[in-house]
Design a protein around this motif. Structure first.
Motif, mmCIF file in Angstrom:
data_model
loop_
_atom_site.group_PDB
_atom_site.id
_atom_site.type_symbol
_atom_site.label_atom_id
_atom_site.label_comp_id
_atom_site.label_asym_id
_atom_site.label_seq_id
_atom_site.Cartn_x
_atom_site.Cartn_y
_atom_site.Cartn_z
ATOM 1 N N LEU A 51 0.824 -1.211 0.000
ATOM 2 C CA LEU A 51 0.000 0.000 0.000
ATOM 3 C C LEU A 51 0.857 1.259 0.000
ATOM 4 O O LEU A 51 0.563 2.227 -0.709
ATOM 5 C CB LEU A 51 -0.938 0.015 1.212
ATOM 6 C CG LEU A 51 -2.226 -0.756 1.048
ATOM 7 C CD1 LEU A 51 -2.975 -0.817 2.384
ATOM 8 C CD2 LEU A 51 -3.100 -0.125 -0.020
ATOM 9 N N ARG A 52 1.929 1.250 0.782
ATOM 10 C CA ARG A 52 2.824 2.413 0.820
ATOM 11 C C ARG A 52 3.467 2.624 -0.549
ATOM 12 O O ARG A 52 3.566 3.748 -1.033
ATOM 13 C CB ARG A 52 3.887 2.231 1.887
ATOM 14 C CG ARG A 52 4.807 3.439 2.017
ATOM 15 C CD ARG A 52 5.676 3.326 3.224
ATOM 16 N NE ARG A 52 4.860 3.258 4.423
ATOM 17 C CZ ARG A 52 4.705 4.271 5.265
ATOM 18 N NH1 ARG A 52 5.317 5.393 5.059
ATOM 19 N NH2 ARG A 52 3.940 4.133 6.316
ATOM 20 N N SER A 53 3.876 1.558 -1.189
ATOM 21 C CA SER A 53 4.471 1.649 -2.515
ATOM 22 C C SER A 53 3.472 2.217 -3.517
ATOM 23 O O SER A 53 3.812 3.062 -4.354
ATOM 24 C CB SER A 53 4.956 0.272 -2.959
ATOM 25 O OG SER A 53 5.473 0.329 -4.259
ATOM 26 N N PHE A 54 2.226 1.760 -3.447
ATOM 27 C CA PHE A 54 1.173 2.288 -4.312
ATOM 28 C C PHE A 54 0.975 3.776 -4.068
ATOM 29 O O PHE A 54 0.911 4.576 -5.005
ATOM 30 C CB PHE A 54 -0.150 1.537 -4.073
ATOM 31 C CG PHE A 54 -1.311 2.178 -4.768
ATOM 32 C CD1 PHE A 54 -1.493 2.019 -6.129
ATOM 33 C CD2 PHE A 54 -2.206 2.966 -4.066
ATOM 34 C CE1 PHE A 54 -2.549 2.633 -6.777
ATOM 35 C CE2 PHE A 54 -3.264 3.578 -4.704
ATOM 36 C CZ PHE A 54 -3.437 3.408 -6.072
ATOM 37 N N ALA A 55 0.913 4.166 -2.802
ATOM 38 C CA ALA A 55 0.709 5.576 -2.458
ATOM 39 C C ALA A 55 1.858 6.444 -2.971
ATOM 40 O O ALA A 55 1.627 7.534 -3.517
ATOM 41 C CB ALA A 55 0.556 5.737 -0.944
ATOM 42 N N GLU A 84 -1.474 21.247 -0.865
ATOM 43 C CA GLU A 84 -2.184 19.961 -0.874
ATOM 44 C C GLU A 84 -1.196 18.788 -0.939
ATOM 45 O O GLU A 84 -1.336 17.807 -0.204
ATOM 46 C CB GLU A 84 -3.111 19.946 -2.092
ATOM 47 C CG GLU A 84 -3.926 18.705 -2.286
ATOM 48 C CD GLU A 84 -4.751 18.795 -3.554
ATOM 49 O OE1 GLU A 84 -5.982 18.810 -3.429
ATOM 50 O OE2 GLU A 84 -4.166 18.859 -4.661
ATOM 51 N N ALA A 85 -0.184 18.897 -1.801
ATOM 52 C CA ALA A 85 0.819 17.833 -1.920
ATOM 53 C C ALA A 85 1.625 17.712 -0.626
ATOM 54 O O ALA A 85 1.902 16.597 -0.166
ATOM 55 C CB ALA A 85 1.736 18.104 -3.109
ATOM 56 N N SER A 86 1.976 18.830 -0.038
ATOM 57 C CA SER A 86 2.729 18.803 1.223
ATOM 58 C C SER A 86 1.928 18.123 2.324
ATOM 59 O O SER A 86 2.474 17.342 3.108
ATOM 60 C CB SER A 86 3.092 20.225 1.660
ATOM 61 O OG SER A 86 4.004 20.793 0.758
ATOM 62 N N GLU A 87 0.643 18.404 2.385
ATOM 63 C CA GLU A 87 -0.217 17.780 3.387
ATOM 64 C C GLU A 87 -0.339 16.275 3.136
ATOM 65 O O GLU A 87 -0.337 15.480 4.081
ATOM 66 C CB GLU A 87 -1.587 18.445 3.394
ATOM 67 C CG GLU A 87 -1.554 19.870 3.936
ATOM 68 C CD GLU A 87 -2.830 20.647 3.689
ATOM 69 O OE1 GLU A 87 -3.783 20.108 3.057
ATOM 70 O OE2 GLU A 87 -2.901 21.810 4.142
ATOM 71 N N ALA A 88 -0.413 15.878 1.885
ATOM 72 C CA ALA A 88 -0.489 14.453 1.551
ATOM 73 C C ALA A 88 0.801 13.742 1.952
ATOM 74 O O ALA A 88 0.774 12.629 2.497
ATOM 75 C CB ALA A 88 -0.764 14.265 0.044
ATOM 76 N N ILE A 89 1.923 14.383 1.699
ATOM 77 C CA ILE A 89 3.223 13.814 2.092
ATOM 78 C C ILE A 89 3.288 13.670 3.606
ATOM 79 O O ILE A 89 3.723 12.636 4.128
ATOM 80 C CB ILE A 89 4.379 14.666 1.543
ATOM 81 C CG1 ILE A 89 4.435 14.561 0.025
ATOM 82 C CG2 ILE A 89 5.709 14.246 2.176
ATOM 83 C CD1 ILE A 89 5.309 15.604 -0.647
ATOM 84 N N ALA A 90 2.832 14.689 4.320
ATOM 85 C CA ALA A 90 2.831 14.636 5.783
ATOM 86 C C ALA A 90 1.975 13.479 6.292
ATOM 87 O O ALA A 90 2.369 12.762 7.213
ATOM 88 C CB ALA A 90 2.346 15.963 6.366
ATOM 89 N N ARG A 94 3.360 10.207 8.470
ATOM 90 C CA ARG A 94 2.796 9.864 9.791
ATOM 91 C C ARG A 94 2.221 8.463 9.828
ATOM 92 O O ARG A 94 2.098 7.875 10.895
ATOM 93 C CB ARG A 94 1.703 10.861 10.175
ATOM 94 C CG ARG A 94 2.208 12.211 10.604
ATOM 95 C CD ARG A 94 1.114 13.043 11.227
ATOM 96 N NE ARG A 94 -0.025 13.254 10.362
ATOM 97 C CZ ARG A 94 -0.218 14.325 9.583
ATOM 98 N NH1 ARG A 94 0.677 15.285 9.561
ATOM 99 N NH2 ARG A 94 -1.286 14.439 8.846
ATOM 100 N N SER A 95 1.858 7.922 8.689
ATOM 101 C CA SER A 95 1.195 6.606 8.693
ATOM 102 C C SER A 95 2.167 5.466 8.845
ATOM 103 O O SER A 95 3.343 5.575 8.754
ATOM 104 C CB SER A 95 0.367 6.417 7.422
ATOM 105 O OG SER A 95 1.190 6.369 6.275
#
Length: 95
Positions: A51-55, A84-90, A94-95
């Protein structure tokens, strides 16, 4: 309808998600069949990695397509896409 960054690789992404779905179903079967805890945890780790690789792949396409186009156009839209991209990266970190 807008074509997003993943559009050209949509079939590949769907196939990847189907494989991940199969892995999750495998986890369900392992629990139903009373598999050994460590074996379930090992498979859980594999699903998490997939899942991380997909993301990360989707994020890469988003940066190359959606963010790049917004930056080329400039203005408030560019600022919004970068934020928006920065928030997605954050969220991914965190996950």
């Amino acid at each position: 309808m807008a074509a997003y960054g993943y559009h050209d690789n949509k079939r590949r992404h769907l196939n990847r998600l189907r494989r991940i779905e199969g892995q999750v179903r495998g986890l369900q079967r392992m629990v139903e069949d009373d598999a050994y805890c460590i074996d379930i945890l090992t498979q859980t780790s594999a699903v998490t990695k997939a899942l991380r690789s997909f993301a990360l792949s989707l994020l890469d396409e988003h940066l190359k397509h959606c963010v790049a186009h917004a930056l080329a156009d400039g203005g408030a839209e560019a600022d919004a896409k970068v934020r928006e991209a920065s928030e997605a990266i954050a969220r991914l970190v965190r996950s």
